[in-house]
Write an enzyme that holds these catalytic residues in place. Structure first.
Site, PDB file in Angstrom:
ATOM      1  N   GLU A  90       0.827  -1.208   0.000  1.00 33.37           N
ATOM      2  CA  GLU A  90       0.000   0.000   0.000  1.00 33.37           C
ATOM      3  C   GLU A  90       0.859   1.255   0.000  1.00 33.37           C
ATOM      4  OE1 GLU A  90      -4.011  -1.046   2.326  1.00 33.37           O
ATOM      5  OE2 GLU A  90      -2.220  -1.386   3.509  1.00 33.37           O
ATOM      6  N   CYS A 148       3.399   8.529   1.079  1.00 34.77           N
ATOM      7  CA  CYS A 148       3.969   7.607   2.059  1.00 34.77           C
ATOM      8  C   CYS A 148       4.089   6.273   1.331  1.00 34.77           C
ATOM      9  CB  CYS A 148       2.998   7.537   3.234  1.00 34.77           C
ATOM     10  SG  CYS A 148       3.435   6.298   4.456  1.00 34.77           S
ATOM     11  N   CYS A 167       6.665  -6.852   6.906  1.00 36.19           N
ATOM     12  CA  CYS A 167       7.776  -6.290   7.674  1.00 36.19           C
ATOM     13  C   CYS A 167       8.240  -7.338   8.672  1.00 36.19           C
ATOM     14  CB  CYS A 167       7.332  -5.033   8.420  1.00 36.19           C
ATOM     15  SG  CYS A 167       8.674  -4.211   9.315  1.00 36.19           S
ATOM     16  N   CYS A 186       6.958  -5.160  15.557  1.00 34.14           N
ATOM     17  CA  CYS A 186       6.499  -4.240  16.613  1.00 34.14           C
ATOM     18  C   CYS A 186       5.038  -4.583  16.921  1.00 34.14           C
ATOM     19  CB  CYS A 186       6.632  -2.790  16.163  1.00 34.14           C
ATOM     20  SG  CYS A 186       8.327  -2.369  15.688  1.00 34.14           S
ATOM     21  N   CYS A 190       1.875  -2.476  15.639  1.00 34.64           N
ATOM     22  CA  CYS A 190       1.801  -2.103  14.217  1.00 34.64           C
ATOM     23  C   CYS A 190       1.199  -3.251  13.421  1.00 34.64           C
ATOM     24  CB  CYS A 190       3.203  -1.779  13.708  1.00 34.64           C
ATOM     25  SG  CYS A 190       3.266  -1.463  11.925  1.00 34.64           S
ATOM     26  N   GLY A 211       6.974  -1.943   5.831  1.00 35.01           N
ATOM     27  CA  GLY A 211       8.358  -2.397   5.752  1.00 35.01           C
ATOM     28  C   GLY A 211       9.341  -1.541   6.521  1.00 35.01           C
ATOM     29  N   GLU A 212      10.527  -2.089   6.692  1.00 34.28           N
ATOM     30  CA  GLU A 212      11.620  -1.387   7.349  1.00 34.28           C
ATOM     31  C   GLU A 212      12.622  -1.000   6.256  1.00 34.28           C
ATOM     32  OE1 GLU A 212      12.697   0.037  10.141  1.00 34.28           O
ATOM     33  OE2 GLU A 212      14.613   0.310   9.098  1.00 34.28           O
ATOM     34  N   SER A 216      12.218   6.487   7.623  1.00 37.89           N
ATOM     35  CA  SER A 216      11.850   6.162   8.998  1.00 37.89           C
ATOM     36  C   SER A 216      12.350   4.762   9.332  1.00 37.89           C
ATOM     37  CB  SER A 216      10.323   6.227   9.130  1.00 37.89           C
ATOM     38  OG  SER A 216       9.933   5.968  10.465  1.00 37.89           O
ATOM     39  N   LEU A 218      11.106   5.705  18.075  1.00 35.30           N
ATOM     40  CA  LEU A 218      11.651   5.432  19.411  1.00 35.30           C
ATOM     41  C   LEU A 218      10.590   4.775  20.311  1.00 35.30           C
ATOM     42  CD1 LEU A 218      14.382   5.837  20.871  1.00 35.30           C
ATOM     43  CD2 LEU A 218      13.399   7.872  21.923  1.00 35.30           C
ATOM     44  N   HIS A 219       9.501   5.466  20.527  1.00 37.73           N
ATOM     45  CA  HIS A 219       8.323   4.934  21.233  1.00 37.73           C
ATOM     46  C   HIS A 219       8.508   4.655  22.721  1.00 37.73           C
ATOM     47  CE1 HIS A 219       6.498   4.903  17.372  1.00 37.73           C
ATOM     48  NE2 HIS A 219       7.169   3.865  16.929  1.00 37.73           N
ATOM     49  N   CYS A 224      -0.583   5.656  10.163  1.00 37.38           N
ATOM     50  CA  CYS A 224       0.621   4.965  10.628  1.00 37.38           C
ATOM     51  C   CYS A 224       0.273   3.644  11.298  1.00 37.38           C
ATOM     52  CB  CYS A 224       1.358   5.801  11.654  1.00 37.38           C
ATOM     53  SG  CYS A 224       1.825   7.405  11.069  1.00 37.38           S
TER      54      CYS A 224
HETATM   55  N1  SAH Z   1       9.637   0.381   9.856  1.00 35.03           N
HETATM   56  C1  SAH Z   1       9.798   1.826   9.808  1.00 35.03           C
HETATM   57  C2  SAH Z   1       8.863   2.460   8.834  1.00 35.03           C
HETATM   58  C3  SAH Z   1       7.398   2.396   9.203  1.00 35.03           C
HETATM   59  S1  SAH Z   1       6.960   3.993   9.596  1.00 35.03           S
HETATM   60  C4  SAH Z   1       9.620   2.377  11.207  1.00 35.03           C
HETATM   61  O1  SAH Z   1       9.149   1.668  12.067  1.00 35.03           O
HETATM   62  O2  SAH Z   1      10.014   3.509  11.438  1.00 35.03           O
HETATM   63  C5  SAH Z   1       5.490   3.863  10.422  1.00 35.03           C
HETATM   64  C6  SAH Z   1       5.511   4.699  11.687  1.00 35.03           C
HETATM   65  O3  SAH Z   1       4.250   4.512  12.326  1.00 35.03           O
HETATM   66  C7  SAH Z   1       6.580   4.215  12.666  1.00 35.03           C
HETATM   67  O4  SAH Z   1       7.034   5.270  13.461  1.00 35.03           O
HETATM   68  C8  SAH Z   1       5.760   3.245  13.485  1.00 35.03           C
HETATM   69  O5  SAH Z   1       6.354   2.933  14.704  1.00 35.03           O
HETATM   70  C9  SAH Z   1       4.460   3.986  13.626  1.00 35.03           C
HETATM   71  N2  SAH Z   1       3.329   3.119  13.972  1.00 35.03           N
HETATM   72  C10 SAH Z   1       3.226   1.795  13.769  1.00 35.03           C
HETATM   73  N3  SAH Z   1       2.043   1.338  14.226  1.00 35.03           N
HETATM   74  C11 SAH Z   1       1.384   2.408  14.708  1.00 35.03           C
HETATM   75  C12 SAH Z   1       0.090   2.567  15.286  1.00 35.03           C
HETATM   76  N4  SAH Z   1      -0.735   1.553  15.449  1.00 35.03           N
HETATM   77  N5  SAH Z   1      -0.273   3.819  15.654  1.00 35.03           N
HETATM   78  C13 SAH Z   1       0.567   4.863  15.446  1.00 35.03           C
HETATM   79  N6  SAH Z   1       1.785   4.766  14.911  1.00 35.03           N
HETATM   80  C14 SAH Z   1       2.198   3.545  14.542  1.00 35.03           C
END
Ligand code: SAH
Length: 381
Positions: free
Chosen positions: A112, A125, A132, A136, A139, A187-188, A221, A245-246, A363
Site C-alpha cells: 500500500e 507515504c 515487515c 512491533c 503495528c 516495511g523497514e 523512517s 523510538l516509542h 501509521c
Molecule cells: N519500519 C519503519 C517504517 C514504518 S513507519 C519504522 O518503524 O520507522 C510507520 C511509523 O508509524 C513508525 O514510526 C511506526 O512505529 C508507527 N506506527 C506503527 N504502528 C502504529 C500505530 N498503530 N499507531 C501509530 N503509529 C504507529
C-alpha cells in the site's frame, strides 16, 4: 558409484529466494538505461526520451510517446516500463485529500501507499517491503511478518504513480506537484538498504534521470538499525531521518520495538546524533502515544532529558487502532501533559495528525488485507 551433488536439494522449497519483478527503467541510472536500449538495437538517446515520459511527464502509456517511432514504442515501453503495480483498490477520505492505494505485485504480494494533500505540499507515504520483519506489536504491518523486499522500481513507481494522481488535479486544494516522500509505509526501509538508497537516488535525480525531488523532502523512517543508520550518514544524501523510538527506556522499548534487544536506546540515539551532525538535518523522533504503556509523565521527563540540546524534533503519534490490538491511544489530557513536559525540557514537539484513519491508511494500519467482499473477482464466484 558417483555421488549426487547436494547443492540443489531443497525438498520443501524453503531455501527458495522470492522472485523479484521484471527489470524496469527506475531500477537503473541513466547510463544503465542507455546500455539496455543499445542492447535492444535502438539509439542510446531513446533512453532519455522514455525516461522523460516516465519521470518528467508522468506518462507510461506508449501510445502517448509520440516522439518515438510508432514501430518501436511498444518494444521500448515493454522493456523499460513493465507494469509493476497492479491497482487493486483506491480509497479516499478527508474529501479526497488522503488516498490510499492498494497494489498487487507480480508475485501476488500486496503493498500500500498513501497520498496526502495539504495546502502547501503533497506527500506520499511509500512501502519498501511487502510486510515487515520487525514485529512491533502495536503495528498492523508487523503482525504479518515479512514477505519480501521490494525492488528499487517497485518503490519508485509508487511515488511516480501517485505523482501522476496529484498532477491530474485529483487532490483539490493542494499543489499539483508531488513534493515530499516519506518511507513510512509498509516495511523497514533500512532492512532493504541497497534498493531503498537506489530508490532515493532516482527520486532526487533531476528529470529525465529521476523525479527531481529535494533530498530534504525525503524522510526515511527506521526502527533503529544502527549500522544502517551509520551507513546512511556516509552516503552523499541528506535525507531526513525519522527514528521510531516509542519508549525512552530499554525495558519498555525491548517490548515495543523488539530490535531494541539488539541495539539499545543509548546506541540508537548516538547513531541518530551522529547522523544529525554529519548531515546537519534535524532528526525526527517518532513516539506513538499508547495509553498507560508509554505515556507516563516520568517517561516524558526521561525523554526530555535524552533529547534536550540535541538536533531533534518529537512527533507524537496518537496510537492508531489495529485489528486485535490490546492497546488504546492516550487520552488527550495525558497527551497534552506529555507535550508540555517535553517542551518545558526545551524539546520541540508536535502531535501528528491522524490522516487516513478511516481508510486504515494511517501509521501502523497498513496491513494490505484484501477484503474478499470488496474484491470484484469475488462477485463472480
Ligand atoms: N519500519 C519503519 C517504517 C514504518 S513507519 C519504522 O518503524 O520507522 C510507520 C511509523 O508509524 C513508525 O514510526 C511506526 O512505529 C508507527 N506506527 C506503527 N504502528 C502504529 C500505530 N498503530 N499507531 C501509530 N503509529 C504507529
Amino acid at each position: 558409484m558417483t555421488s549426487l551433488p547436494l547443492i540443489s536439494v531443497d525438498p520443501d522449497g524453503r531455501g527458495r529466494r522470492p522472485a523479484m519483478p521484471p527489470r524496469h527503467l527506475a531500477d537503473l541510472d541513466l547510463p544503465g538505461r542507455q546500455a539496455l536500449v543499445t542492447e535492444l538495437g535502438e539509439p542510446a538517446f531513446r533512453a532519455k526520451q522514455v525516461s522523460n515520459h516516465y519521470f518528467g511527464r508522468l506518462v507510461r502509456d506508449p501510445e502517448r510517446m509520440t516522439d518515438l517511432p510508432a514501430a518501436t514504442r511498444e518494444k521500448l515501453a515493454g522493456t523499460l516500463l513493465p507494469t509493476l503495480l497492479h491497482p487493486v483498490r483506491e480509497l479516499a477520505c478527508d474529501d479526497g485529500a488522503t488516498r490510499k492505494a492498494l497494489w498487487r505485485l507480480h508475485d501476488g504480494s500486496l503493498v500500500e501507499s498513501v497520498l496526502m494533500g495539504y495546502p502547501d505540499r503533497v506527500t506520499v507515504c511509500i512501502s519498501s517491503q511487502a510486510g515487515c520483519g520487525m514485529a512491533c506489536p502495536f503495528c498492523a504491518t508487523g503482525q504479518a511478518g515479512l514477505t519480501r523486499n521490494l525492488s528499487t522500481a517497485e518503490i519508485v513507481d509508487q511515488a511516480v504513480y501517485l505523482a501522476g494522481v496529484a498532477a491530474s488535479g485529483a487532490v483539490a486544494g493542494s499543489p499539483p506537484r508531488l513534493s515530499h516522500v516519506v518511507f513510512m509505509g509498509m516495511g523497514e526501509p533500512l532492512a532493504n538498504y541497497a534498493r531503498v538508497i537506489a530508490a532515493i537516488r532516482r527520486l532526487v535525480a533531476p528529470a529525465p534521470e529521476g523525479l527531481g525531488l529535494s533530498q530534504r523532502h525525503i524522510t526515511v523512517s527506521t526502527v533503529g538499525l544502527v549500522p544502517a543508520i551509520r551507513r546512511l550518514a556516509s552516503e552523499d544524501l541528506s535525507v531526513t531521518l525519522a527514528l521510531s523510538l516509542h519508549a525512552p527506556d530499554d525495558e519498555l522499548r525491548d517490548e515495543l520495538v523488539p530490535v531494541n534487544q539488539r541495539w539499545k536506546v543509548s546506541e540508537v540515539l548516538d547513531a541518530a546524533w551522529d547522523y544529525a551532525a554529519t548531515t546537519g538535518r534535524r532528526v525526527s523522533i517518532e513516539y506513538a502515544m499508547i495509553k498507560d504503556v508509554n505515556d507516563q509523565p516520568w517517561r516524558a521527563d526521561l525523554l526530555g532529558r535524552l533529547l534536550a540540546g540535541k538536533l531533534a524534533h518529537v512527533n507524537l503519534i496518537p496510537l492508531n487502532p489495529t485489528p486485535g490490538s490490546r492497546w488504546d491511544a492516550s487520552p488527550k489530557p495525558v497527551e497534552r501533559e506529555f507535550v508540555r513536559r517535553l517542551r518545558d525540557a526545551g524539546v520541540s514537539t508536535t502531535v501528528r495528525d491522524t490522516r487516513g484513519r478511516e481508510i486504515d491508511g494511517a501509521c501502523g494500519q497498513l496491513a494490505a488485507a484484501e477484503e474478499t467482499d470488496s474484491d470484484p473477482r469475488a462477485a463472480t464466484a
